[in-house]
Design an enzyme around this catalytic site. Sequence first.
Site, short mmCIF file in Angstrom:
data_model
loop_
_atom_site.label_atom_id
_atom_site.label_comp_id
_atom_site.label_asym_id
_atom_site.label_seq_id
_atom_site.Cartn_x
_atom_site.Cartn_y
_atom_site.Cartn_z
N HIS A 54 0.84 -1.20 0.00
CA HIS A 54 0.00 0.00 0.00
C HIS A 54 0.87 1.24 0.00
O HIS A 54 2.09 1.14 0.09
CB HIS A 54 -1.00 -0.01 1.17
CG HIS A 54 -0.38 0.05 2.54
ND1 HIS A 54 0.45 -0.93 3.03
CD2 HIS A 54 -0.48 0.98 3.53
CE1 HIS A 54 0.82 -0.61 4.27
NE2 HIS A 54 0.28 0.55 4.59
N HIS A 56 1.42 3.88 2.01
CA HIS A 56 1.96 4.61 3.16
C HIS A 56 3.48 4.73 3.09
O HIS A 56 4.17 3.80 2.66
CB HIS A 56 1.54 3.95 4.48
CG HIS A 56 0.11 4.23 4.84
ND1 HIS A 56 -0.61 3.46 5.71
CD2 HIS A 56 -0.73 5.23 4.42
CE1 HIS A 56 -1.84 3.96 5.84
NE2 HIS A 56 -1.93 5.03 5.05
N ASP A 58 5.91 4.50 5.13
CA ASP A 58 6.78 3.48 5.72
C ASP A 58 6.74 2.15 4.96
O ASP A 58 7.31 1.16 5.41
CB ASP A 58 6.45 3.28 7.22
CG ASP A 58 5.01 2.90 7.46
OD1 ASP A 58 4.12 3.32 6.68
OD2 ASP A 58 4.74 2.19 8.44
N HIS A 59 6.09 2.15 3.80
CA HIS A 59 6.08 0.96 2.95
C HIS A 59 6.60 1.25 1.54
O HIS A 59 6.85 0.32 0.77
CB HIS A 59 4.67 0.35 2.87
CG HIS A 59 4.20 -0.13 4.22
ND1 HIS A 59 4.17 -1.46 4.57
CD2 HIS A 59 3.79 0.56 5.32
CE1 HIS A 59 3.75 -1.58 5.83
NE2 HIS A 59 3.51 -0.36 6.29
N ASP A 129 -0.05 -4.02 6.05
CA ASP A 129 -0.68 -3.51 7.26
C ASP A 129 -2.14 -3.94 7.38
O ASP A 129 -2.94 -3.28 8.05
CB ASP A 129 -0.61 -1.97 7.30
CG ASP A 129 0.78 -1.48 7.66
OD1 ASP A 129 1.68 -2.30 7.88
OD2 ASP A 129 0.96 -0.24 7.70
N HIS A 167 4.62 -4.98 10.31
CA HIS A 167 5.19 -4.35 11.51
C HIS A 167 5.42 -5.38 12.62
O HIS A 167 4.62 -6.32 12.78
CB HIS A 167 4.24 -3.29 12.08
CG HIS A 167 4.17 -2.03 11.28
ND1 HIS A 167 4.99 -0.95 11.50
CD2 HIS A 167 3.36 -1.68 10.25
CE1 HIS A 167 4.70 0.02 10.65
NE2 HIS A 167 3.70 -0.40 9.88
ZN LIG Z 1 0.04 1.52 6.56
#
Ligand SMILES: [Zn+2]
Length: 255
Positions: A54, A56, A58-59, A129, A167
């Site tokens: 996705h 975001h 942090d990805h 996530d 995570h």
């Molecule tokens: Zn996310």
Amino acid sequence: MKVVPIPQLMDNYAYLVVDEATQEAGIVDCAEAEPVLREVERERANLTSILPTHHHYDHVGGNDDLLAAKPGLAVYGFDDRIPGLTKSVRDGERIRLGTLEARIIFIPAHTSGHIAYHFEKERTVFTGDTLFAAGCGRLFEGNAAMMIESLSKLLTLPDDTRVYFGHEYTEKNLRFALTLEPNNAEIRDKHAWSLEQTKKRIPTTPTTIDSEKKTNPFFRWRSPELRATLHNQFPDLPMDDVSVFAKTRALKDVF
Ligand SMILES: [Zn+2]
């Protein structure tokens, strides 16, 4: 197939997926390019694609640096907010990585364009996530009904499927799960294990679909003990699936 977890930022995981027949490799969810490029080198792999779950930061935060270091990489994704996207994919589509094949599973709710990469033959899925060990993502761009539908798709995968998640939240997730099902021995045992792993800084990834069925409150909205706990705390809560799931998610949001 070889999967190498690469810690990123605070508690994220990128995963280097190597087709051992050809050494062709893809990277699932890259937040930082440098540690990923080091691992590609160490594995003597030929990185050809980026597989973001996705959009975001942090990805996908490392996509631009990866593309600068290795121009011509294929960047897959459902969501056009993904930096460098070259190959838009849809639910059920299959993509190739050397001799490996992954099926795209559309699992929105954390974001509206979230997908999983399911390597069927290798019994392996990357869930970003949406599904964590003993947890699920926050509902940023969807609701409880949508998340139930997305998680239900993952629930149908074979029990021995390895689940690589986005995570390292496992210990805290299981601690939360115990507040809802204090008598669930599987959760108690796995929590004790995760505490040890976390102390030793050993990743708890991957989990399996079977383990999640037994320990994840967001797979267990039908659990009598979970429902009884919620009913005791919230006597007016309707006991339909969506209400139970939404209340569980709301409690986790503030845990
Ligand atoms: Zn996310």
